[in-house]
Write a protein that holds these residues in place. Structure first.
Motif, PDB file in Angstrom:
ATOM      1  N   ALA A  17      57.992  39.370  41.106  1.00  0.00           N
ATOM      2  CA  ALA A  17      58.458  40.090  39.462  1.00  0.00           C
ATOM      3  C   ALA A  17      58.993  41.419  40.132  1.00  0.00           C
ATOM      4  CB  ALA A  17      58.161  40.144  38.815  1.00  0.00           C
ATOM      5  N   ALA A  18      58.297  41.534  41.254  1.00  0.00           N
ATOM      6  CA  ALA A  18      58.544  43.656  42.231  1.00  0.00           C
ATOM      7  C   ALA A  18      59.713  43.498  42.941  1.00  0.00           C
ATOM      8  CB  ALA A  18      58.020  43.368  43.536  1.00  0.00           C
ATOM      9  N   GLY A  19      61.191  42.725  42.742  1.00  0.00           N
ATOM     10  CA  GLY A  19      62.261  42.858  43.039  1.00  0.00           C
ATOM     11  C   GLY A  19      62.853  44.368  43.305  1.00  0.00           C
ATOM     12  N   LEU A  20      61.851  45.499  42.965  1.00  0.00           N
ATOM     13  CA  LEU A  20      62.205  47.118  42.654  1.00  0.00           C
ATOM     14  C   LEU A  20      63.712  47.001  42.393  1.00  0.00           C
ATOM     15  CD1 LEU A  20      61.626  47.943  46.783  1.00  0.00           C
ATOM     16  CD2 LEU A  20      60.243  48.369  44.863  1.00  0.00           C
ATOM     17  N   ASN A  21      64.663  46.384  41.160  1.00  0.00           N
ATOM     18  CA  ASN A  21      65.437  46.341  40.674  1.00  0.00           C
ATOM     19  C   ASN A  21      65.004  46.104  39.152  1.00  0.00           C
ATOM     20  OD1 ASN A  21      64.826  43.898  40.147  1.00  0.00           O
ATOM     21  ND2 ASN A  21      66.040  42.316  42.105  1.00  0.00           N
ATOM     22  N   ASN A  22      63.794  46.775  38.643  1.00  0.00           N
ATOM     23  CA  ASN A  22      64.282  45.595  36.994  1.00  0.00           C
ATOM     24  C   ASN A  22      62.687  47.744  36.966  1.00  0.00           C
ATOM     25  OD1 ASN A  22      63.922  45.452  34.668  1.00  0.00           O
ATOM     26  ND2 ASN A  22      62.640  44.366  34.447  1.00  0.00           N
ATOM     27  N   PRO A  23      64.168  48.482  36.033  1.00  0.00           N
ATOM     28  CA  PRO A  23      63.009  50.333  35.169  1.00  0.00           C
ATOM     29  C   PRO A  23      62.455  49.108  34.174  1.00  0.00           C
ATOM     30  CG  PRO A  23      65.404  49.740  35.087  1.00  0.00           C
ATOM     31  CD  PRO A  23      65.044  48.746  35.896  1.00  0.00           C
ATOM     32  N   ASN A  24      62.811  47.855  33.511  1.00  0.00           N
ATOM     33  CA  ASN A  24      61.378  48.330  32.756  1.00  0.00           C
ATOM     34  C   ASN A  24      60.097  47.021  33.381  1.00  0.00           C
ATOM     35  OD1 ASN A  24      62.938  49.268  30.879  1.00  0.00           O
ATOM     36  ND2 ASN A  24      64.592  47.996  30.601  1.00  0.00           N
ATOM     37  N   GLY A  25      60.623  46.515  34.351  1.00  0.00           N
ATOM     38  CA  GLY A  25      59.283  45.713  35.199  1.00  0.00           C
ATOM     39  C   GLY A  25      58.345  46.411  34.728  1.00  0.00           C
ATOM     40  N   ASP A  26      56.648  45.933  35.208  1.00  0.00           N
ATOM     41  CA  ASP A  26      55.574  45.816  34.944  1.00  0.00           C
ATOM     42  C   ASP A  26      55.300  46.413  35.762  1.00  0.00           C
ATOM     43  OD1 ASP A  26      52.728  45.376  33.727  1.00  0.00           O
ATOM     44  OD2 ASP A  26      52.495  43.607  35.163  1.00  0.00           O
ATOM     45  N   ILE A  27      55.431  47.598  35.499  1.00  0.00           N
ATOM     46  CA  ILE A  27      54.338  48.533  36.064  1.00  0.00           C
ATOM     47  C   ILE A  27      52.818  49.744  35.928  1.00  0.00           C
ATOM     48  CG2 ILE A  27      55.016  51.179  37.530  1.00  0.00           C
ATOM     49  CD1 ILE A  27      57.894  50.660  36.768  1.00  0.00           C
ATOM     50  N   TRP A  28      52.336  49.350  36.514  1.00  0.00           N
ATOM     51  CA  TRP A  28      51.081  50.478  36.020  1.00  0.00           C
ATOM     52  C   TRP A  28      49.987  50.026  36.782  1.00  0.00           C
ATOM     53  CZ3 TRP A  28      49.725  52.194  31.363  1.00  0.00           C
ATOM     54  CH2 TRP A  28      48.939  51.808  30.518  1.00  0.00           C
ATOM     55  N   TYR A  29      48.448  51.081  36.676  1.00  0.00           N
ATOM     56  CA  TYR A  29      48.145  51.427  38.259  1.00  0.00           C
ATOM     57  C   TYR A  29      46.790  51.008  37.388  1.00  0.00           C
ATOM     58  CZ  TYR A  29      45.351  53.865  33.999  1.00  0.00           C
ATOM     59  OH  TYR A  29      44.429  54.086  32.702  1.00  0.00           O
ATOM     60  N   ASP A  30      45.743  50.692  38.694  1.00  0.00           N
ATOM     61  CA  ASP A  30      44.641  50.210  39.229  1.00  0.00           C
ATOM     62  C   ASP A  30      43.435  50.698  38.185  1.00  0.00           C
ATOM     63  OD1 ASP A  30      42.087  48.719  39.610  1.00  0.00           O
ATOM     64  OD2 ASP A  30      42.447  49.630  41.091  1.00  0.00           O
ATOM     65  N   ASP A  31      43.413  49.819  37.296  1.00  0.00           N
ATOM     66  CA  ASP A  31      42.343  50.578  35.419  1.00  0.00           C
ATOM     67  C   ASP A  31      41.005  49.927  35.914  1.00  0.00           C
ATOM     68  OD1 ASP A  31      43.215  48.884  35.336  1.00  0.00           O
ATOM     69  OD2 ASP A  31      44.692  49.240  33.140  1.00  0.00           O
ATOM     70  N   ASP A  32      41.142  49.221  36.962  1.00  0.00           N
ATOM     71  CA  ASP A  32      39.527  48.584  37.150  1.00  0.00           C
ATOM     72  C   ASP A  32      39.431  47.077  36.924  1.00  0.00           C
ATOM     73  OD1 ASP A  32      37.138  49.062  38.495  1.00  0.00           O
ATOM     74  OD2 ASP A  32      35.585  49.808  37.246  1.00  0.00           O
ATOM     75  N   THR A  33      40.315  47.032  35.773  1.00  0.00           N
ATOM     76  CA  THR A  33      40.205  45.339  35.466  1.00  0.00           C
ATOM     77  C   THR A  33      40.788  44.122  35.941  1.00  0.00           C
ATOM     78  OG1 THR A  33      43.189  46.030  34.327  1.00  0.00           O
ATOM     79  CG2 THR A  33      41.447  47.136  32.978  1.00  0.00           C
ATOM     80  N   ASP A  34      40.717  43.333  35.061  1.00  0.00           N
ATOM     81  CA  ASP A  34      40.935  42.426  36.138  1.00  0.00           C
ATOM     82  C   ASP A  34      42.800  41.720  35.771  1.00  0.00           C
ATOM     83  OD1 ASP A  34      38.463  41.840  36.694  1.00  0.00           O
ATOM     84  OD2 ASP A  34      37.931  40.255  34.859  1.00  0.00           O
ATOM     85  N   ASP A  35      44.019  43.262  35.459  1.00  0.00           N
ATOM     86  CA  ASP A  35      45.196  42.738  34.744  1.00  0.00           C
ATOM     87  C   ASP A  35      45.472  42.753  36.061  1.00  0.00           C
ATOM     88  OD1 ASP A  35      44.791  42.782  32.392  1.00  0.00           O
ATOM     89  OD2 ASP A  35      44.772  44.089  31.577  1.00  0.00           O
ATOM     90  N   ARG A  36      46.996  41.773  36.326  1.00  0.00           N
ATOM     91  CA  ARG A  36      47.590  41.662  37.099  1.00  0.00           C
ATOM     92  C   ARG A  36      49.294  42.229  37.106  1.00  0.00           C
ATOM     93  NH1 ARG A  36      46.081  39.064  42.007  1.00  0.00           N
ATOM     94  NH2 ARG A  36      47.993  37.896  42.020  1.00  0.00           N
ATOM     95  N   HIS A  37      49.217  43.463  37.611  1.00  0.00           N
ATOM     96  CA  HIS A  37      50.868  43.488  37.747  1.00  0.00           C
ATOM     97  C   HIS A  37      51.964  43.616  38.220  1.00  0.00           C
ATOM     98  CE1 HIS A  37      48.717  45.400  34.217  1.00  0.00           C
ATOM     99  NE2 HIS A  37      47.939  45.364  35.055  1.00  0.00           N
ATOM    100  N   ALA A  38      52.725  43.615  38.198  1.00  0.00           N
ATOM    101  CA  ALA A  38      54.340  43.862  39.418  1.00  0.00           C
ATOM    102  C   ALA A  38      54.088  44.423  40.373  1.00  0.00           C
ATOM    103  CB  ALA A  38      55.489  43.345  38.929  1.00  0.00           C
ATOM    104  N   TYR A  39      53.595  45.815  39.769  1.00  0.00           N
ATOM    105  CA  TYR A  39      54.089  46.982  40.916  1.00  0.00           C
ATOM    106  C   TYR A  39      52.559  47.627  40.206  1.00  0.00           C
ATOM    107  CZ  TYR A  39      58.884  46.083  41.394  1.00  0.00           C
ATOM    108  OH  TYR A  39      59.874  45.981  41.337  1.00  0.00           O
ATOM    109  N   THR A  40      51.877  48.197  41.260  1.00  0.00           N
ATOM    110  CA  THR A  40      49.848  48.840  40.525  1.00  0.00           C
ATOM    111  C   THR A  40      49.996  49.908  41.427  1.00  0.00           C
ATOM    112  OG1 THR A  40      49.338  46.227  40.244  1.00  0.00           O
ATOM    113  CG2 THR A  40      47.985  48.357  40.379  1.00  0.00           C
ATOM    114  N   LEU A  41      49.662  50.938  41.163  1.00  0.00           N
ATOM    115  CA  LEU A  41      49.119  51.998  41.609  1.00  0.00           C
ATOM    116  C   LEU A  41      48.012  51.716  42.749  1.00  0.00           C
ATOM    117  CD1 LEU A  41      50.284  54.787  42.161  1.00  0.00           C
ATOM    118  CD2 LEU A  41      49.185  56.107  40.520  1.00  0.00           C
ATOM    119  N   GLU A  42      47.803  51.909  43.504  1.00  0.00           N
ATOM    120  CA  GLU A  42      46.518  51.940  44.058  1.00  0.00           C
ATOM    121  C   GLU A  42      45.176  53.055  44.601  1.00  0.00           C
ATOM    122  OE1 GLU A  42      44.683  49.270  45.011  1.00  0.00           O
ATOM    123  OE2 GLU A  42      46.624  47.842  43.936  1.00  0.00           O
ATOM    124  N   THR A  43      46.390  54.415  44.757  1.00  0.00           N
ATOM    125  CA  THR A  43      46.006  55.681  44.791  1.00  0.00           C
ATOM    126  C   THR A  43      46.380  56.629  43.770  1.00  0.00           C
ATOM    127  OG1 THR A  43      47.791  56.482  46.458  1.00  0.00           O
ATOM    128  CG2 THR A  43      45.897  54.798  47.549  1.00  0.00           C
TER     129      THR A  43
END
Length: 643
Positions: A408-434
């Motif tokens: 789902a990470a086609g760099l083409n959907n501004p409404n896509g699943d964008i989140w950060y690594d919050d130390d949970t088990d959730d899996r996102h299309a784009y996860t901020l790691e730093t």
């Protein structure tokens, strides 16, 4: 005095380096044409020996020439080596024939049976012969030591000549350059000539000590990794998996890392499961706890965070803080990911991770013996430390690193699943790691990048993309990606990559594409996206063009030419990248290195097989045979068919 002596030797070598001559074959197809100016140049093998290989079906006529001229009479009088008789001379495979410079219109006549034949001309003896083509045994530079640049088993003045030729601009492949870098400064220059002459005069080579990341990811070693986990923590790991198979939660254990007789023991490290579709329960089945000494072990991927619980220098292996231990799921050959990441390094793609083999044991406290899990991949994690280690190349290491996945990470959907690594088990299309505390700023930057990528007109895009990234590096990265047949990638499947912005500024940054997860390659193919055959797929039509980054870049002819150039370089014979012969040599060495250690206590993946994943749609592909289904042969044909 020694300095002047060395310079004198260098001058002497330069003086005696032989001049090159040229010999041509002239005749009917495939030897150019009977127009004397259209001959085919033979390959200069040195010492006056010249060869040319061609497929001959039916009768052909030919002569040899040491020059070309459009004037037939001049060609006959001055250039032509042919038969002395008054008619054409029949020649055959296996015999040696004497020729001479003859002013007549006669030629040699040969009848071929649709095979490849090699014609060998000896300028010193004025003889030639014909043989059925035999694929040459190319010396493998990895069999030879530093300084033996011509791979003849000795270090002598001929190696000095070879290094000088490189310094003067002669091309040399990756492996030869390593042999020529005698002083280990990662360059080949006149200092290496001086160092090599010193060796010939009696000095010894002092190899640099491998430290830090070079110590852990040492291609010449096969480290042993022993994990020790208490019964309660191991059972907790199994319970975490049962609750969520994609768990990223750690349990506590210890590690014993042994390499070349040196052992590092670290207590209180974090151990967790890793992987996507390859996630496995490392023991038994859902709901079962540890079965002591009657254990149903399973291969699984593990992540080890040496500083998860104690953050100090003692909780590293020479500065390395994390290890990724990856089993060879769906890779019966045990080489795919190792090959791909090593190829990235050969091609100069410095954003690729380090990767090597290791052997893995796991001991659950109280068991009578540790379980041997077999040969694993030892991979460098992509994290803050990854950025810091390459800071001089990235320009900065405190920017925003994103993990991109889930198809789902086609760099083409501004409404896509964008989140950060919050130390949970959730899996996102784009996860901020730093820099996760700055998520809002990072997200705005990512969305602005997506917007420009997808909405700028062509002229604006052409200017912008060169401002925000190294286009040549990006296209070289993608050339390797396509050459190895990585279909589960950004372009085709919006999956399996990282991106890094080296600045927190909304617009003023450099963007880097980081390749990731290369086990489904080298003939493991699947009907996915636009793909049906990862070997034969057109490299210019590799994926879904709605994933626009690569597709938009390749709309411009100059960028497309760079991409095609990189592709063709990878498969060209002599570059030691992924032409079939040199690729097979590296694969065989890796397999020989690990073959005795494959059998393991899981009872899974207990031998090496030359085939792709069983679930793929092209099970005919192989890596080590020389036939029409060899992946390297098929891929080279697909690439070389490009205009």
């Amino acid at each position: 005095m020694k300095k002047y002596y060395l310079l004198a030797i260098i001058a002497l070598v330069l003086t005696i380096m032989p001049a090159q001559a040229a010999i041509y074959m002239v005749g009917n197809t495939p030897f150019g044409d009977w127009n004397p100016a259209a001959g085919v140049e033979m390959t200069d093998g040195g010492n006056g020996i010249y060869t040319h290989t061609a497929n001959i079906s039916g009768t052909v006529w030919f002569v040899f020439s040491d020059g070309l001229d459009s004037d037939w009479n001049v060609f006959n009088a001055n250039y032509r080596y042919g038969p002395a008789s008054s008619s054409s001379v029949d020649v055959a495979v296996g015999n040696t024939y004497t020729t001479g410079k003859n002013n007549n219109n006669h030629a040699y006549k040969f009848n071929g049976e649709g095979k490849n034949y090699t014609f060998t001309f000896d300028l010193n003896q004025l003889t030639f012969s014909i043989s059925e083509y035999q694929e040459p045994v190319v010396p493998d530079p990895t069999d030879y030591g530093i300084g033996d640049v011509n791979c003849d088993g000795e270090i002598n003045i001929s190696d000095v000549t070879s290094v000088i030729e490189i310094v003067l601009g002669s091309s040399a492949n990756y492996d030869i350059m390593k042999l020529a870098d005698v002083n280990f400064d990662k360059e080949v220059n006149i200092s290496d000539v001086t160092a090599l002459i010193s060796i010939i005069l009696g000095d010894t080579i002092t190899y640099p000590v491998k430290e830090g990341y070079d110590y852990v990811w040492d291609d010449d070693a096969l480290p042993e990794v022993h994990l020790e986990i208490s019964l309660s923590e191991w059972n907790r790991l199994l319970q975490l998996y049962d609750a969520n198979s994609f768990t990223t939660q750690y349990v506590m254990g210890s590690i014993n890392f042994t390499k070349d007789g040196e052992t590092t023991i670290i207590d209180s490290v974090g151990i967790r499961l890793k992987g996507n579709t390859s996630r496995r329960r490392p023991e038994g089945w859902n709901g079962q706890m540890h079965q002591r000494d009657n254990t149903d072990w399973h291969h699984a991927h593990f992540g080890v965070n040496l500083r998860k619980y104690v953050d100090d220098d003692a909780h590293t292996i020479q500065g390395v803080r994390k290890l990724h231990l990856k089993w060879f799921k769906d890779d019966p050959a045990y080489v795919r990911e190792v090959f791909c990441f090593e190829l990235f390094r050969r091609a100069g793609v410095w954003t690729a991770i380090r990767d090597n083999y290791c052997r893995l044991w796991i001991h659950v406290e109280g068991d009578s013996k540790e379980a041997y899990y077999g040969v694993y991949g030892l991979l460098e994690p992509i994290d803050k430390r990854f950025l810091t280690d390459r800071k001089s190349r990235f320009g900065a290491s405190n920017g925003y690193l994103w993990k991109c996945r889930n198809g789902a990470a086609g760099l083409n959907n501004p409404n896509g699943d964008i989140w950060y690594d919050d130390d949970t088990d959730d899996r996102h299309a784009y996860t901020l790691e730093t820099q996760t505390e700055e998520f809002d700023t990072a997200r705005v930057q990512l969305l602005d990048f997506m917007n420009k990528l997808n909405t700028l007109n062509d002229n604006e895009f052409y200017t912008w993309i060169q401002q925000v990234t190294d286009v040549d590096l990006l296209l070289k990265t993608y050339a390797v990606n396509v050459a190895v047949g990585m279909w589960d990638d950004y372009w085709n499947n919006a999956n399996n990559y990282y991106i890094y912005f080296n600045s927190k500024h909304l617009h003023n940054y450099k963007f880097f594409f980081i390749p990731y997860d290369y086990d489904n390659t080298l003939g493991t193919s699947l009907r996915c996206g636009v793909q049906d055959d990862a070997g034969r797929q057109n490299p210019l039509n590799w994926g879904n063009d709605n994933n626009r980054l690569i597709a938009r870049i390749l709309k411009f002819n100059d960028f497309k030419a760079i991409y095609v150039k990189h592709l063709k370089f990878l498969v060209a014979t002599g570059n030691a990248m992924m032409d079939r012969q040199t690729a097979q040599s590296r694969i065989r060495k890796w397999q020989q290195k690990i073959d005795a250690y494959i059998d393991n206590d899981t009872g899974e993946d207990t031998f090496i097989e030359d085939k792709p994943a069983s679930w793929g749609n092209h099970g005919e592909y192989n890596l080590l045979k020389n036939n029409s289904d060899n992946f390297f042969t098929v891929k080279a044909a697909a690439i070389n068919a490009l205009p």
